[in-house]
Design an enzyme around this catalytic site. Structure first.
Site, PDB file in Angstrom:
ATOM      1  N   ASN A  20      56.774 -28.930  -4.385  1.00  0.00           N
ATOM      2  CA  ASN A  20      58.132 -29.397  -4.130  1.00  0.00           C
ATOM      3  C   ASN A  20      58.306 -29.936  -2.714  1.00  0.00           C
ATOM      4  O   ASN A  20      57.988 -29.232  -1.755  1.00  0.00           O
ATOM      5  CB  ASN A  20      59.096 -28.222  -4.340  1.00  0.00           C
ATOM      6  N   GLU A  21      58.801 -31.153  -2.601  1.00  0.00           N
ATOM      7  CA  GLU A  21      59.249 -31.746  -1.328  1.00  0.00           C
ATOM      8  C   GLU A  21      58.181 -31.669  -0.233  1.00  0.00           C
ATOM      9  O   GLU A  21      58.496 -31.536   0.941  1.00  0.00           O
ATOM     10  CB  GLU A  21      60.534 -31.053  -0.838  1.00  0.00           C
ATOM     11  N   LEU A  22      56.903 -31.776  -0.622  1.00  0.00           N
ATOM     12  CA  LEU A  22      55.846 -31.635   0.381  1.00  0.00           C
ATOM     13  C   LEU A  22      55.728 -32.896   1.222  1.00  0.00           C
ATOM     14  O   LEU A  22      55.617 -32.831   2.449  1.00  0.00           O
ATOM     15  CB  LEU A  22      54.517 -31.308  -0.306  1.00  0.00           C
ATOM     16  N   ASP A  44      65.785 -37.733  -2.948  1.00  0.00           N
ATOM     17  CA  ASP A  44      66.104 -36.305  -2.917  1.00  0.00           C
ATOM     18  C   ASP A  44      67.245 -36.266  -1.905  1.00  0.00           C
ATOM     19  O   ASP A  44      67.011 -36.470  -0.714  1.00  0.00           O
ATOM     20  CB  ASP A  44      64.833 -35.590  -2.438  1.00  0.00           C
ATOM     21  N   SER A  94      56.633 -33.596  -5.198  1.00  0.00           N
ATOM     22  CA  SER A  94      57.763 -34.031  -6.040  1.00  0.00           C
ATOM     23  C   SER A  94      58.423 -35.286  -5.478  1.00  0.00           C
ATOM     24  O   SER A  94      58.852 -36.160  -6.212  1.00  0.00           O
ATOM     25  CB  SER A  94      58.792 -32.911  -6.158  1.00  0.00           C
TER      26      SER A  94
END
Ligand SMILES: *[C@@H]1O[C@H](CO)[C@@H](O)[C@H](O)[C@H]1NC(C)=O
Ligand SMILES: *[C@@H]1O[C@H](CO)[C@@H](O)[C@H](O)[C@H]1NC(C)=O
Ligand SMILES: *[C@@H]1O[C@H](CO)[C@@H](O)[C@H](O)[C@H]1NC(C)=O
Ligand SMILES: *[C@@H]1O[C@H](CO)[C@@H](O)[C@H](O)[C@H]1NC(C)=O
Ligand SMILES: *[C@@H]1O[C@H](CO)[C@@H](O)[C@H](O)[C@H]1NC(C)=O
Ligand SMILES: *[C@@H]1O[C@H](CO)[C@@H](O)[C@H](O)[C@H]1NC(C)=O
Ligand SMILES: *[C@@H]1O[C@H](CO)[C@@H](O)[C@H](O)[C@H]1NC(C)=O
Length: 914
Positions: free
Chosen positions: A463-465, A544, A510
């Site tokens: 997630n959000e890496l 995002d 993501s």
């Protein structure tokens, strides 16, 4: 409306024969911290569950119990079995301990002999205990000593404001240490089933995992396959025991009616190190699996057998499979697309069976603080709500936990695509060799385990890496953590995924700007694009997006323009019905320390309670801008009205954003998905969720359902330019034609004399119709009011003017209201709502009529004596209009009496009565 049964699932349990399998759930257990608590235990379980059952602790999510119960996560908990009776003891037996999941740091002892130590919640472990069992004196006893994860890994104070630290140094669910929507319990225990498996020499091998890969011949991950090519079936079995060289690997696939689709010995057999692999060609004569809304979900049963004359019977495993291709297409925009008006850059879109798909859905977080409490009913109900609100996709966010197979089985049946992730979330992870080994074992196991499910849509590294890699760095290449990120997610995990699948696309994160090249022979198959752009107008990434400034919530120019929206949202309060489960009624006010305790956005400041108040103020401030303010003397009624209004703001905001993203499918950004944050709740607290911990639905659930209708109409008003545009959007795969009806009215329902912007069939009262076409997955502008204010004469103040819009096309209808002014400033009139109720079996119907005027945000609440969901809620009504709303019952503890307690409200109830 669809209801799903669990009946078919019982057939799916992998059936493996001949070995003697002792289920460790069938023996008694005790759990002890060796200091001051010893209670009966269960398996699977977590210490918190057993302590709660024994009355040693109270409901962990009630009040301040999270903080009161820190002592539980700071201790070791040892699960000790009673004497295990009924094991075989003849000579020549091989015996294994098989654990589907141990959470997390565990020392395993059998008959007081150390068997092994584990440190990864997400792996399946097997231990050969053939030498230990015969030496046990008496019936064997198993003990599982679980260390305190927070103690082992962290040396932190017992405060949740340190929630994010240390979690990267263990392979344990990261949200166990708190998140901005959930508490910190860091539970420990044998969280998934466990067995003792015993095998005589003539018994077949024991199957520990199966990887089935169904793809079009020549297909490679991340690339659109040739749909004319036949399907290929690759099967790979992991086992323990010895498999003789000349073993036959056999496949039989039958359809749901029992007709055999294929029966064959697999070819191309390779055998190595506990794994056997083979393949066969299935052809094209299959019924394709489609996501919900686009077709049926035909499923087939595949039985794999390992046949050898040395075995008394074959080793077999049965999996339910489906035939489809799913690709996340991140390729460069083609000349053909550019000719259609698509901006340069790269796509960010899913393709199912060769068709572009507009992804509609949300993000799934762990449904409970304690996974062993999450049963099939809960997941079935969750997915039922999802597909009933026009979802075709759910993103299974990391870092919770990998879903069990039965959850994917449910998604397969319901047509819900599951974007899946490895458990790495928005942090810098270590890339030392010991950690890389853990990641590899974990990724191999899980990627292989779920690959056969047609609902599996994607693997993301986490997630959000990439978002974090960008975060504070103008040039991501200057980030000192870049090397570790690339080693783990571009090289190591990419390699593990690609080694196991031809059918599933992989992205390292993501949020992802895609790649500039894709080379499966390279150690780093995807060369990340990061900030490299081919031209200034090029678009690449998914978005995002969070903005907590309510003043610009409905300013479309502030929304992100991207190819796909995988996260966006705003928190709201849970309903009072849910608060009743978590805090005393005397604490039903916004400034209560109980309410603040259950709020984790904002968190991380030096003073927990003032940070939390800052988060709560974000939604009270927004309510004050956009809605009439309830001022009720009764504190519970006041709290009820304000919590509901916070949900209305959330719903309003989600509709505006989803409409905006969906319109992008017809604009140059060719936007191809909207997954709102977040679908569900882990406990009771203010969060971004659209459903509460008990799956009670918030207003946003119904608002999202409404705006995910295949065909929608939506007003886009830009305050800065005073331009109103009304658009129709469709995500259907065929062109649709239809008619839109426009009518200006005041709150009393009187027609207003406002000139139409275009002179298309204007009626005498200012209402008019517009005919339109929409291309597949596209949008069409219906009308433009260039300077909206000039359309209002003094006789029509904007505070008492509403544009009622409805469309009918392709068999779908959709309607909405546009109000030029904030509802806060509107002269909202009494709509004279009338409700009639009826109950037939498990369905109840409610007919609501607005007898006196326009009704905004009409809302029905059901009592706690029932569980279920409405087919619509939170809608608007024209004067004189009626809606019949159906409620589907899951549980009824009142024998039907609950319908008397269904209550109705609308935004008019917020208006101070003089
Ligand atoms: C056990 O001991 C810890 C302190 O070490 C304490 O916080 C906790 O309340 C005790 N629990 C019980 C059930 O006595
Ligand atoms: C278990 O083994 C340890 C030494 O490894 C020994 O000290 C202890 O007494 C043993 N416990 C039992 C119950 O046999
Ligand atoms: C606590 O558990 C950990 C992990 O299994 C183990 O290494 C450690 O020895 C245990 N400590 C005690 C006191 O039992
Ligand atoms: C075979 O499996 C064992 C145990 O999983 C592992 O340690 C070993 O490295 C593997 N060997 C090869 C060649 O993959
Ligand atoms: C969307 O429809 C318009 C016509 O209304 C067309 O010009 C455009 O090319 C379409 N976009 C795509 C991506 O097909
Ligand atoms: C499933 O879990 C829910 C809680 O989420 C519980 O109320 C229900 O009784 C459970 N159902 C079964 C069959 O265990
Ligand atoms: C109602 O609740 C709101 C929001 O917490 C608060 O500002 C207001 O003072 C309350 N009104 C009354 C009369 O208690």
């Amino acid at each position: 409306m669809r209801q799903f049964s669990l009946a078919s699932l019982s057939l799916l349990a992998s059936c493996v024969s001949a070995q003697h399998i002792f289920n460790l759930s069938d023996v008694s257990w005790t759990v002890s911290n060796g200091v001051n608590a010893t209670v009966p235990g269960k398996l699977p379980s977590h210490a918190h569950i057993d302590l709660l059952a024994a009355g040693v602790i109270e409901d962990p999510i009630y009040g301040f119990n999270e903080w009161n119960q820190f002592w539980v996560q700071r201790m070791n908990w040892t699960y000790t079995s009673g004497p295990i009776k009924g094991l075989k003891s003849q000579k020549g037996l091989t015996s294994w301990l098989v654990f589907e999941g141990l959470d997390t740091f565990c020392e395993i002892k059998l008959c007081n002999q150390t068997v092994g130590n584990t440190k990864n919640q997400f792996r399946k472990y097997t231990f050969d205990v053939s030498d230990i069992l015969p030496k046990c004196s008496g019936d064997p006893v198993l003990s599982l000593n679980f260390g305190s994860a927070s103690k082992i890994v962290l040396d932190i104070a017992q405060r949740s404001d340190l929630e994010f630290q240390g979690r990267v140094y263990m392979r344990k669910e990261e949200s166990d240490f708190g998140w901005d929507w959930g508490p910190q319990f860091a539970p420990a225990g044998p969280w998934r089933p466990a067995y003792i498996v015993q095998k005589a020499k003539a018994d077949p091998v024991y199957i520990t995992n199966t990887a089935i890969d169904i793809f079009r011949q020549g297909q490679m991950p991340n690339l659109s396959p040739d749909q004319s090519k036949p399907f290929v079936f690759n099967a790979s079995i992991d086992y323990i025991g010895t498999l003789p060289k000349n073993t036959q690997f056999h496949l039989k696939i039958v359809d749901s009616k029992g007709h055999t689709l294929k029966e064959a010995s697999l070819a191309g057999i390779s055998q190595s190190n506990g794994t056997i692999t083979g393949n066969t060609v299935i052809g094209n004569n299959v019924n394709l699996w489609w996501p919900s809304g686009y077709g049926e979900q035909p499923l087939y049963t595949a039985t794999l057998s390992l046949i050898n004359s040395a075995f008394s019977k074959p080793a077999t495993v049965t999996k339910r499979v489906g035939f489809r291709t799913i690709v996340l297409n991140l390729n460069a925009i083609t000349a053909e697309d550019k000719a259609k008006g698509v901006a340069p850059g790269a796509s960010w879109k899913f393709e199912i069976n060769g068709h572009e798909l507009y992804a509609k859905g949300s993000n799934f977080v762990p449904p409970d603080i304690l996974w062993p409490r999450v049963n099939q009913t809960k997941i079935k109900e969750t997915f039922e709500l999802a597909v009933n609100s026009h979802f075709n996709m759910m993103r299974i966010w990391s870092s919770g936990a990998y879903l069990p197979d039965w959850a994917y089985d449910l998604a397969d049946e319901m047509g819900l695509l599951l974007w899946s992730e490895f458990q790495f979330s928005v942090a810098y992870f270590p890339a030392t060799s010991d950690f890389l080994e853990e990641y590899e074992a974990e990724v191999y196991y899980n990627a292989r385990r779920v690959n056969h499910h047609p609902s599996l849509a994607l693997w993301a590294g986490g997630n959000e890496l990439e978002y974090l890699i960008y975060g504070w760095w103008l040039n991501p290449r200057d980030n000192p953590q870049l090397e570790n990120y690339e080693t783990i997610f571009q090289q190591h995990i990419a390699k593990c995924v690609y080694a196991n699948t031809h059918s599933i696309s992989y992205i390292p994160s993501s949020t992802y700007h895609g790649y500039t090249s894709l080379d499966f022979n390279s150690v780093s198959p995807q060369t990340s694009r990061y900030d490299y752009m081919e031209s200034p107008d090029a678009l690449y990434a998914d978005t995002d997006f969070y903005n907590y400034d309510g003043t610009i919530a409905f300013q479309y120019s502030g929304y992100p323009v991207g190819r796909f929206a995988d996260e966006f949202g705003f928190p709201s309060m849970p309903s009072v019905y849910s608060w009743q489960e978590a805090i005393p009624e005397s604490e039903f006010y916004f400034d209560s320390s109980y309410v603040r305790h259950h709020n984790r956005h904002l968190s991380g400041g030096s003073d927990f309670f003032s940070s939390s108040a800052g988060g709560i103020n974000q939604f009270t401030d927004s309510i004050k801008l956009w809605y009439p303010l309830p001022q009720l003397q009764d504190p519970v009624a006041n709290f009820t009205a304000w919590t509901w209004t916070s949900q209305v703001f959330q719903a309003d905001y989600y509709q505006a954003q989803i409409a905006f993203y969906r319109r992008g499918s017809g604009l140059s950004n060719r936007q191809m998905g909207a997954l709102y944050w977040q679908f569900n709740d882990i406990w009771v607290g203010p969060t971004w969720s659209s459903t509460e911990h008990s799956l009670r639905q918030k207003v946003a659930y119904y608002a999202a359902k409404d705006i995910f209708n295949p065909v929608i109409v939506w007003p886009f008003y830009d305050e800065a330019t005073d331009v109103l545009e009304v658009w129709v959007v469709s995500d259907l795969w065929h062109k649709v034609s239809g008619t839109a009806s426009f009518k200006w009215v005041d709150w009393q329902g009187n027609a207003l004399d406002v000139d139409p912007p275009v002179h298309v069939n204007p009626a005498h009262d200012g209402s008019f119709n517009v005919k339109f076409d929409v291309q597949p997955i596209n949008a069409t502008r219906l009308v433009t009011y260039p300077a909206l204010s000039t359309f209002f004469a003094c006789k029509n103040p904007t505070s008492n003017a509403l544009l009622s819009i409805s469309v009918e096309a392709g068999g779908y209808t959709h309607s909405t209201f546009f109000h030029p002014q904030s509802l806060r400033l509107n002269s909202i009139a009494d709509p004279g709502l009338v409700m009639t109720k009826s109950l037939r079996g498990s369905k109840a119907q409610f007919k609501i009529t607005a007898t006196k005027g326009v009704a905004a945000w009409v809302w029905l609440d059901y009592p706690t004596t029932v569980r279920g969901y409405f087919d619509q809620n939170g809608f608007w009504l024209n004067k004189g209009e009626s809606r019949t709303v159906t409620f589907s019952v899951w549980d009824d503890w009142s024998k039907g009496a609950w319908i008397n307690d269904v209550v109705l409200r609308s935004i008019y109830d917020n208006v101070e009565k003089s």
